[in-house]
Design an enzyme around this catalytic site. Structure first.
Site, PDB file in Angstrom:
ATOM      1  N   ARG A  82      87.685  39.891  55.840  1.00 31.90           N
ATOM      2  CA  ARG A  82      86.488  40.202  56.627  1.00 31.90           C
ATOM      3  C   ARG A  82      85.772  41.499  56.211  1.00 31.90           C
ATOM      4  NH1 ARG A  82      86.038  40.794  61.462  1.00 31.90           N
ATOM      5  NH2 ARG A  82      84.273  39.413  61.756  1.00 31.90           N
TER       6      ARG A  82
ATOM      7  N   TYR B 182      82.077  40.684  55.071  1.00 34.72           N
ATOM      8  CA  TYR B 182      81.033  40.957  56.085  1.00 34.72           C
ATOM      9  C   TYR B 182      80.860  42.443  56.390  1.00 34.72           C
ATOM     10  CZ  TYR B 182      82.829  36.247  57.296  1.00 34.72           C
ATOM     11  OH  TYR B 182      83.302  34.964  57.280  1.00 34.72           O
TER      12      TYR B 182
ATOM     13  N   GLY C 233      81.401  31.247  69.922  1.00 34.11           N
ATOM     14  CA  GLY C 233      80.560  32.363  69.507  1.00 34.11           C
ATOM     15  C   GLY C 233      80.703  33.652  70.283  1.00 34.11           C
TER      16      GLY C 233
ATOM     17  N   GLU D 162      83.774  25.552  72.580  1.00 33.70           N
ATOM     18  CA  GLU D 162      84.530  25.668  71.320  1.00 33.70           C
ATOM     19  C   GLU D 162      84.826  27.122  70.986  1.00 33.70           C
ATOM     20  OE1 GLU D 162      81.891  23.944  68.448  1.00 33.70           O
ATOM     21  OE2 GLU D 162      82.127  21.911  69.216  1.00 33.70           O
TER      22      GLU D 162
ATOM     23  N   CYS E  92      92.155  44.321  42.030  1.00 31.84           N
ATOM     24  CA  CYS E  92      91.324  44.955  41.017  1.00 31.84           C
ATOM     25  C   CYS E  92      89.839  44.711  41.235  1.00 31.84           C
ATOM     26  CB  CYS E  92      91.749  44.459  39.640  1.00 31.84           C
ATOM     27  SG  CYS E  92      93.510  44.593  39.435  1.00 31.84           S
ATOM     28  N   GLU E  93      89.351  45.127  42.370  1.00 31.63           N
ATOM     29  CA  GLU E  93      87.923  45.041  42.684  1.00 31.63           C
ATOM     30  C   GLU E  93      87.580  46.196  43.603  1.00 31.63           C
ATOM     31  OE1 GLU E  93      85.949  41.585  43.838  1.00 31.63           O
ATOM     32  OE2 GLU E  93      87.489  40.212  43.117  1.00 31.63           O
TER      33      GLU E  93
HETATM   34  N1  LLP Z   1      82.026  25.911  66.847  1.00 32.07           N
HETATM   35  C1  LLP Z   1      81.435  25.830  65.645  1.00 32.07           C
HETATM   36  C2  LLP Z   1      80.626  24.648  65.336  1.00 32.07           C
HETATM   37  C3  LLP Z   1      81.595  26.866  64.717  1.00 32.07           C
HETATM   38  O1  LLP Z   1      80.990  26.790  63.535  1.00 32.07           O
HETATM   39  C4  LLP Z   1      82.376  27.994  65.042  1.00 32.07           C
HETATM   40  C5  LLP Z   1      82.590  29.088  64.087  1.00 32.07           C
HETATM   41  C6  LLP Z   1      82.999  28.034  66.311  1.00 32.07           C
HETATM   42  C7  LLP Z   1      82.786  26.982  67.185  1.00 32.07           C
HETATM   43  C8  LLP Z   1      83.863  29.178  66.749  1.00 32.07           C
HETATM   44  O2  LLP Z   1      83.130  30.359  66.826  1.00 32.07           O
HETATM   45  P1  LLP Z   1      83.803  31.668  67.463  1.00 32.07           P
HETATM   46  O3  LLP Z   1      84.043  31.377  68.920  1.00 32.07           O
HETATM   47  O4  LLP Z   1      85.066  31.923  66.750  1.00 32.07           O
HETATM   48  O5  LLP Z   1      82.806  32.725  67.253  1.00 32.07           O
HETATM   49  N2  LLP Z   1      84.731  33.893  59.348  1.00 32.07           N
HETATM   50  C9  LLP Z   1      83.766  34.516  60.231  1.00 32.07           C
HETATM   51  C10 LLP Z   1      83.444  33.632  61.433  1.00 32.07           C
HETATM   52  C11 LLP Z   1      82.982  32.249  61.061  1.00 32.07           C
HETATM   53  C12 LLP Z   1      82.646  31.397  62.249  1.00 32.07           C
HETATM   54  C13 LLP Z   1      82.415  29.989  61.840  1.00 32.07           C
HETATM   55  N3  LLP Z   1      82.133  29.093  62.900  1.00 32.07           N
HETATM   56  C14 LLP Z   1      84.285  35.888  60.632  1.00 32.07           C
HETATM   57  O6  LLP Z   1      85.350  36.286  60.175  1.00 32.07           O
HETATM   58  O7  LLP Z   1      83.614  36.592  61.388  1.00 32.07           O
END
Ligand code: LLP
Length: 435
Positions: free
Chosen positions: A312, A316, A239, A273, A344-345
């Site tokens: 993205r 978002y 995160g 993670e 086409c959007e």
């Molecule tokens: N652990 C779990 C259980 C998760 O669901 C996620 C991300 C991570 C770790 C890794 O999170 P990070 O360190 O990358 O923030 N597609 C979206 C982001 C989706 C994140 C989903 N889960 C974007 O482009 O911002």
């Protein structure tokens, strides 16, 4: 280090001019920097030194085999959310003991695959999943180590679509219901509940929500231990945000210090993670301007990259820096442009009224921060081949995922017999379409 920088007036990835990659591979194309991947991993792992911690890269952020190979080479494990990701992690040489299997909806088959593989830990997110996993484990003749992902009801103060730790989110088991979930897990024959997992969202730019969540986890672990549970593992999720524009995400050292303060005294083995923070700034999406179109009220830069390549912004409203590959003069006047793709959007828009130096048809531009959740979220919408991927290492580069040909894209489709051959009996050339 600055992985993507101007040299002699041209934007480079390490020692390679992006224009050389565009010439060799075509556009749009993702370009990754090995040095940036390595530096990001070392910064993360280095900050945790002294803690009993393992880094399981959240490979959903970028699961390209070469990117995995770089991170695995640095010692990364993997956080996987599907049997497909688990297979990719194993192919990249990540041992089963280095794999954590997460996800809110793992199928019975995926759980069975994880049990058969002998992964380090499966993170369970519902009572129903506890029952399913126990049954699968019993069938396999063993009890598997699990963590239960709790939902601490903490606002991560990030985009609503990537917030995961509020009561209204589908993730984890509500912290108030978690004691009962642990009791159930203890009673089930196939489970060994040894850990607590938490992940409250992605692209967090403040430390406070992490602190709040981890403090709740620590209190919860103390309560579980008082109830006789031998909890010795914590999975603190990912995160940590990165800089796309002007964010000030927490420094790794500050994050690590907060981890020590909140959970350091529990004596647990920690899993992290991280996804975005390891790969986000290590990649760009390189695209070429097809047309410059001056409307009545807007100036449109129409690129050969689209929302199918980098979703993205459309999904978002995410902001990615757009840099011309030819370095603009320092005194270049900036003009507001809408940077769009050919799909086409109207949603196929990368930037609205973005001040940009003079850029015209045929010029190359690079989207920063495209290493995470870029290529992995691409599609072939509008029958556009997903952009290929290139890995740079110093003064060499290699295509690490090629651009599929149109025939490769349609090869898995077929026309049922009753529809006959599409064009007046002529044999179509795509594999699987004959006969
Ligand atoms: N652990 C779990 C259980 C998760 O669901 C996620 C991300 C991570 C770790 C890794 O999170 P990070 O360190 O990358 O923030 N597609 C979206 C982001 C989706 C994140 C989903 N889960 C974007 O482009 O911002």
């Amino acid at each position: 280090m600055i992985p993507f920088d101007y040299r002699d007036g041209v934007l480079h990835a390490e020692d390679i001019a992006l224009s050389a990659i565009a010439d060799a591979v075509g556009t749009p194309v993702y370009v990754y920097s090995t040095a940036a991947l390595t530096a990001n991993y070392r910064a993360f792992a280095g900050a945790l030194e002294g803690l009993d911690a393992r880094v399981c890269y959240a490979m959903k952020a970028n699961s390209n085999a070469a990117v995995l190979a770089v991170l695995a080479g640095q010692g990364a494990g993997a956080d996987v959310v599907s049997a497909g990701e688990m297979a990719r992690a194993r192919l990249a040489g990540i041992p089963a003991e280095g794999i954590v299997f997460s996800g809110v909806g793992k199928t019975r088959e995926e759980l069975a695959a994880a049990v058969a593989e002998g992964v380090h830990q499966i993170n369970v997110e519902s009572l129903s999943e506890l029952d399913m996993l126990s049954a699968v484990a019993v069938e396999a003749g063993r009890a598997v180590p699990i963590a239960i992902r709790i939902n601490p009801d903490v606002d991560a103060r990030t985009h609503a679509k990537i917030t995961t730790g509020r009561k209204e989110n589908k993730f984890g088991i509500d912290i108030d219901d978690a004691p009962a979930a642990f009791a159930r897990a203890r009673d089930l024959p196939g489970l060994d509940p040894v850990g607590v997992a938490v992940h409250i969202g992605s692209q967090l730019t403040e430390l406070a929500p992490f602190r709040e969540a981890y403090a709740r986890v620590a209190d919860f672990v103390r309560a579980l231990r008082a109830d006789g549970f031998a909890i010795d593992r914590l999975d603190l999720g990912g995160g940590i945000g990165i800089v796309y524009r002007d964010e000030t995400p927490p420094a790794m050292d500050a994050y690590a210090a907060m981890v020590r303060e909140t959970v350091g005294d529990l004596g647990c083995r920690l899993t992290f993670e991280p996804g975005r923070v390891l790969v986000g700034n290590a990649g760009v999406l390189l695209a070429r301007v097809i047309h410059l179109k001056q409307g009545h009220t807007r100036r449109f830069l129409i690129l050969d990259a689209a929302m199918n390549d980098l979703l993205r912004p459309a999904l978002y409203e995410a902001w990615h820096a757009i840099r011309p590959v030819a370095e603009p003069p320092p005194d270049a006047e900036e003009v507001p442009c809408d940077v769009v793709g050919p799909v086409c959007e109207t949603g196929d828009t990368f930037a609205v009224q973005r001040p940009l130096p003079p850029i015209g048809a045929g010029d190359l531009v690079a989207f920063s921060g495209a290493g995470a959740y870029g290529a992995v979220m691409s599609s072939s919408y509008n029958s556009r081949p997903p952009a290929p991927e290139v890995l740079v290492d110093g003064n060499r580069f290699a295509v690490v995922r090629k651009r599929p040909t149109l025939m490769e894209m349609v090869a898995s489709e077929s026309v049922p017999d009753w529809l006959g051959n599409p064009v007046s009996g002529a044999a179509p050339t795509a594999a699987g379409r004959t006969g």
